[in-house]
Design an enzyme around this catalytic site. Structure first.
Site, PDB file in Angstrom:
ATOM      1  CG  HIS B  19      -1.914  -1.149   1.166  1.00  0.00           C
ATOM      2  ND1 HIS B  19      -2.166  -1.971   2.241  1.00  0.00           N
ATOM      3  CD2 HIS B  19      -2.684  -1.599   0.137  1.00  0.00           C
ATOM      4  CE1 HIS B  19      -3.074  -2.880   1.872  1.00  0.00           C
ATOM      5  NE2 HIS B  19      -3.402  -2.678   0.611  1.00  0.00           N
ATOM      6  CD  GLU B  22      -0.812   0.335   4.580  1.00  0.00           C
ATOM      7  OE1 GLU B  22      -0.135  -0.685   4.797  1.00  0.00           O
ATOM      8  OE2 GLU B  22      -2.057   0.317   4.430  1.00  0.00           O
ATOM      9  CG  HIS B 113       0.600  -4.153   5.118  1.00  0.00           C
ATOM     10  ND1 HIS B 113      -0.197  -3.679   4.117  1.00  0.00           N
ATOM     11  CD2 HIS B 113       1.172  -5.285   4.634  1.00  0.00           C
ATOM     12  CE1 HIS B 113      -0.124  -4.484   3.069  1.00  0.00           C
ATOM     13  NE2 HIS B 113       0.704  -5.465   3.364  1.00  0.00           N
ATOM     14  CD  GLU B 174      -1.760  -3.680   9.241  1.00  0.00           C
ATOM     15  OE1 GLU B 174      -1.441  -2.495   9.070  1.00  0.00           O
ATOM     16  OE2 GLU B 174      -2.160  -4.433   8.333  1.00  0.00           O
TER      17      GLU B 174
END
Lengths: 308, 308
Positions: B19, B22, B113, B174
């Site tokens: 992404h 990010e 991420h 994450e």
């Protein structure tokens, strides 16, 4: 100190979405419009979603930063179909709630913004305006749970580039930290409380109350510091140091860490004692600003009241 | 419990920018590439900036979410010049570090991420893989300052849609909260520490250490809850309540506030006790998810070691 008087403030504009991904103002304005709020007590209220196309795609702007388009030069420049959308929109807004500098302009313009920086609740003001500084002082007295700060930009009104300069009086409310594209209830509640207090102040002012003078503090911009960058690619090579991150308005002194490079080295501050703000603001990466530095000043306000 | 053995993990890929807004993974991968890191001890390392065009414009994606393009069906679908950029890029990546499901695929894929949610450091894992769960257990034992959690998605590998499913083993890291487009030193340090520990584990594993079995906890997705919305326009009419905001992985019980509408009403939770995560994640507004809800499970791991 002798008191200063101003005409009643009967026409107020509340705007949001000047930056399309700063969601507090977007949702606040949409809610006011849905509830068809156009008058609060003695004050008529215009609600403005400033950059609807940017809101639609949830970005700061479509072609250029709308909040840099409100100088007199840009507002009076000829526009064509090939002009940036935001320049055309700035002229539309100026016709709707201005024109800037005219007696038709709204009496007060409140433009709602968010920042990813830990700035709490700030008013951003142009030059010295006793009236908006009195609103600041009132907010400080009413909002006990939060320190309400003011950033005072020393820019002549003709060169002032942001939307709030279109009103006879005006300021931006800057509230954070909030990521772009996200709405946080805590930030929403903070701004809503401030706006409610501002309308209470307007009722008191218009009904003839005298507001006592006194001192307020404000922060004035001294300079801006960019991220360390790769001289060839322009890519940043360091992050704001954890000891500076989230410490907006905490005095920065010589030797304090300001950056941590991605290879692990610390960069220290080497300048006079100043107050950082807009620390690690998302939109300022492209403007080449890691943080601003300010001096704190004290301003002595005269009492004010409405013109008899 | 009898020990389970796996072939050595000699080829590892570290990816970021899947992404494009990010930033932790983007800067970590760029730094590894600048330092020309291609081997760490016994392990050869491929560094991958997954979605360079999205990184360039600092958005999640250009045409479609790259991290939903790695199902076997999409990876094997014919592409033309009119296929979304991300589908073409997914097939390129699959050729480079896969192909998914083949013996040529990298042994381990670590995809970095960020989230705007207060999720700290999590691993996101597909199905039950003793090897990646052992890495989780190792991180939990080494990173005392932070609780390392695991989210376990029960999706067959052929249907698994995200990049890490291309490796023989893989997971997403994450880390948050971090606004899109911003790099925070604290989050960067957390992820860097995790990646360093993972490479230490890989050295130990490849050199023949046995890792003792034991129990680990993981969260499995039960359902997703959307924001209250205007049924006509689809606009959200409430924010995540301050009592839920930032409380990812804190048990949510019947009667707890979950939303605050912009007119001030509280919406309460009315379901079984579950654990919220991805609370108020920026990218999930468009996916119609205000937060996910999970059940906590316990997994008993066998000892593992490298194949003799």
């Amino acid at each position: 100190m002798e008191s200063v008087s101003f005409p009643p403030l009967s026409r107020v504009a509340v705007s949001g979405g000047t930056h399309g991904n700063e969601m507090t103002g977007v949702y606040m304005v949409r809610h006011l419009q849905k509830e068809k709020i156009d008058k609060i007590g003695s004050v008529s209220v215009s609600t403005v979603l400033s950059n609807p196309r940017a809101v639609e795609i949830c970005r700061r702007y479509v072609e250029t930063d709308l909040n840099r388009c409100f100088t007199e030069a840009l507002l009076n420049s000829p526009v064509t179909d090939s002009s940036p959308y935001e320049l055309r929109r700035a002229q539309e807004l100026n016709a709707q709630i201005g024109p800037k500098g005219s007696k038709e302009a709204v009496d007060l313009l409140i433009d709602i913004h968010n920042t990813t920086s830990n700035m709490g609740l700030c008013l951003i003001l142009y030059s010295i305006d006793w009236l908006t500084l009195h609103i600041l002082k009132y907010l400080q007295s009413k909002m006990a749970s939060v320190e309400v700060r003011a950033i005072q930009l020393d820019i002549p009104i003709a060169e002032a580039y942001s939307l709030e300069s279109v009103g006879k009086h005006g300021f931006a409310i800057e509230a954070g930290p909030q990521p772009n594209g996200v709405v946080r209830a805590d930030i929403h509640n903070l701004v809503k409380e401030a706006v409610d207090h501002i309308f209470s102040w307007l009722q008191e002012f218009n009904s003839g109350s005298t507001f006592e003078g006194g001192e307020v503090e404000a922060y004035t911009l001294v300079k801006s510091i960019d991220y360390p960058r790769n001289p060839v690619t322009g890519e940043i090579t360091a992050a704001v140091h954890s000891q500076l991150q989230d410490n907006d308005f905490k005095l920065l002194q010589r030797g304090n860490p300001i950056f941590m490079s991605f290879s692990g080295e610390t960069v220290k501050y080497d300048g006079e004692d100043l107050y950082p703000f807009f620390v690690n603001e998302c939109a300022y990466y492209e403007k080449k600003i890691a943080f601003h530095l300010a001096r704190k000043i004290k301003l002595t306000l005269p009492p004010i009241k409405v013109t008899d």
